[in-house]
Design a protein around this motif. Structure first.
Motif, PDB file in Angstrom:
ATOM      1  N   ALA A 196       0.830  -1.203   0.000  1.00  0.00           N
ATOM      2  CA  ALA A 196       0.000   0.000   0.000  1.00  0.00           C
ATOM      3  C   ALA A 196       0.865   1.253   0.000  1.00  0.00           C
ATOM      4  O   ALA A 196       1.974   1.275   0.532  1.00  0.00           O
ATOM      5  CB  ALA A 196      -0.922  -0.007   1.224  1.00  0.00           C
ATOM      6  N   THR A 250      -6.066   3.499   0.012  1.00  0.00           N
ATOM      7  CA  THR A 250      -5.158   3.239   1.142  1.00  0.00           C
ATOM      8  C   THR A 250      -4.700   1.795   1.215  1.00  0.00           C
ATOM      9  O   THR A 250      -3.725   1.491   1.911  1.00  0.00           O
ATOM     10  CB  THR A 250      -5.828   3.612   2.480  1.00  0.00           C
ATOM     11  OG1 THR A 250      -7.036   2.855   2.620  1.00  0.00           O
ATOM     12  CG2 THR A 250      -6.145   5.104   2.526  1.00  0.00           C
ATOM     13  N   THR A 251      -5.390   0.905   0.512  1.00  0.00           N
ATOM     14  CA  THR A 251      -5.035  -0.519   0.587  1.00  0.00           C
ATOM     15  C   THR A 251      -4.668  -1.117  -0.767  1.00  0.00           C
ATOM     16  O   THR A 251      -4.187  -2.246  -0.825  1.00  0.00           O
ATOM     17  CB  THR A 251      -6.202  -1.331   1.173  1.00  0.00           C
ATOM     18  OG1 THR A 251      -7.373  -1.142   0.352  1.00  0.00           O
ATOM     19  CG2 THR A 251      -6.504  -0.876   2.596  1.00  0.00           C
ATOM     20  N   THR A 275       0.391  -1.226  -5.309  1.00  0.00           N
ATOM     21  CA  THR A 275       1.070  -0.113  -5.974  1.00  0.00           C
ATOM     22  C   THR A 275       1.952  -0.607  -7.121  1.00  0.00           C
ATOM     23  O   THR A 275       2.239  -1.797  -7.261  1.00  0.00           O
ATOM     24  CB  THR A 275       1.923   0.683  -4.983  1.00  0.00           C
ATOM     25  OG1 THR A 275       2.842  -0.209  -4.338  1.00  0.00           O
ATOM     26  CG2 THR A 275       1.046   1.353  -3.939  1.00  0.00           C
ATOM     27  N   PRO A 328      -0.716   3.725  -6.230  1.00  0.00           N
ATOM     28  CA  PRO A 328      -1.835   2.938  -6.737  1.00  0.00           C
ATOM     29  C   PRO A 328      -2.490   3.639  -7.921  1.00  0.00           C
ATOM     30  O   PRO A 328      -2.212   4.813  -8.195  1.00  0.00           O
ATOM     31  CB  PRO A 328      -2.785   2.901  -5.541  1.00  0.00           C
ATOM     32  CG  PRO A 328      -2.546   4.211  -4.854  1.00  0.00           C
ATOM     33  CD  PRO A 328      -1.071   4.502  -5.030  1.00  0.00           C
TER      34      PRO A 328
END
Length: 269
Positions: free
Chosen positions: A19, A73-74, A77, A129
Motif C-alpha cells: 500500500a 489506502t489498501t 502499488t 496505486p
C-alpha cells in the motif's frame, strides 16, 4: 536539469507493491497534503456515484474509475514509470529505458518530476496505486486541487530549482499547480509542440493533442538517452536541433517569466 511532465489520465490498473506510503514518495514534506486529498478523494468516490462523477469531471462511462479511488489506502502499488500510460508515456517508454538503458533510466529518476492531482509530484520509481484525480478538479472540502498544490509545492520545490535548467513539458492544467519562481525564470523553458500543415498552400500551425503528447514523450526520452547537459535555454534549443528536432526559441516577454521553445512537427512516427 529537471524535466516536468503531466501525468496521464488513464493509468495501468494492476500492481503488486505494498500500500502507498505518502511520506515515502518524492518530497516527503508533501505527505500531509497527500493524505488530506487521498482521504477526501476516497470519501467523495464512496458517496453517491452521480455526485462523485460530477465532482471529478467524469462521464457515466467512466464510473469504473471510482472503484480505484475507493481503495486508495489498501490498493496494490506500481512504480509511476509503469503506472502512467498513454501517448506521452508510450513515447517516453520508461520501462524500456529501465530494461535496455539503465544509465538513461537513472537519469530519469534524478531528472523527471511528474505532476499529479493527488500526489503533487512523483519520481519514476515512486510506488503509487491507480487513481483518478485531475489537477483541474475542485473538491468539496479542499477546494481547487491546483491551488492546494500551488501552496504546498512552492516551498517544497524551491531547493530543487535553485540551480540547473527546468524543462517544462506540462499541460496548462498541471502548470497551474506550480509556477517557476522569478529568480529561476532565466533557467526555465516552456516547451510547446506545434503541428504544421499546408492549407491551400499556406503553412498553418496548431496544437493537436496526439502530436503534442507524442513529441513531448520523444523529446524527454531523447534528453535522457543523449544525456543532454544544457544549462541555458539557448543551449537546450541547440541540443534539440542536434537531436533532430525543429525548434524556434522565444525570449521572455517580461522579466521573471520563462523562455519558450516551440517544437514544430508535421508528423510523429
Amino acid at each position: 536539469m529537471l524535466i516536468l511532465l503531466p501525468p496521464s489520465e488513464g493509468k495501468a490498473a494492476h500492481g503488486a507493491g505494498p500500500a502507498v506510503d505518502p511520506a515515502a514518495l518524492a518530497f516527503p514534506q508533501l505527505a500531509k497534503t497527500r493524505k488530506a486529498l487521498l482521504t477526501e478523494l476516497a470519501r467523495v468516490s464512496k458517496g453517491r456515484a452521480a455526485t462523485a462523477l460530477t465532482v471529478l469531471g467524469l462521464s457515466p462511462n467512466q464510473a469504473g474509475e471510482l472503484e480505484a479511488n475507493r481503495d486508495l489506502t489498501t490498493a496494490p502499488t506500481l512504480a509511476a514509470a509503469d503506472r502512467y500510460t498513454g501517448v506521452l508515456y508510450d513515447n517516453l517508454d520508461l520501462p524500456g529505458l529501465r530494461a535496455d538503458d539503465p544509465e538513461a533510466y537513472a537519469r530519469a529518476e534524478a531528472r523527471i518530476l511528474t505532476f499529479s492531482g493527488l500526489w503533487g509530484v512523483v519520481r519514476p520509481g515512486d510506488a503509487i496505486p491507480a487513481y483518478r484525480l485531475s489537477g483541474g478538479v475542485t473538491l468539496p472540502k479542499a477546494g481547487p486541487v491546483a491551488k492546494v498544490w500551488r501552496q504546498a509545492l512552492t516551498p517544497a520545490l524551491a531547493p530543487a530549482v535553485a540551480s540547473g535548467l527546468v524543462v517544462d513539458l506540462r499541460s496548462s492544467t498541471y502548470a497551474a499547480m506550480w509556477r517557476v519562481p522569478a529568480d529561476a525564470a532565466d533557467r526555465a523553458v516552456t516547451v510547446r509542440v506545434l503541428h504544421e500543415r499546408l492549407v491551400d498552400g499556406v503553412p498553418k500551425r496548431s496544437v493537436v493533442s496526439h502530436f503534442n503528447k507524442a513529441a513531448k514523450g520523444r523529446l524527454a526520452r531523447a534528453l535522457l538517452v543523449g544525456d543532454v547537459a544544457a544549462t541555458t535555454p539557448k543551449e537546450l534549443a541547440e541540443a534539440l536541433q542536434d537531436l533532430g528536432f525543429r525548434t524556434e526559441t522565444t525570449a521572455p516577454a517580461k522579466p521573471g517569466t520563462a523562455w519558450t521553445i516551440d517544437v514544430v512537427v508535421d508528423s510523429v512516427v
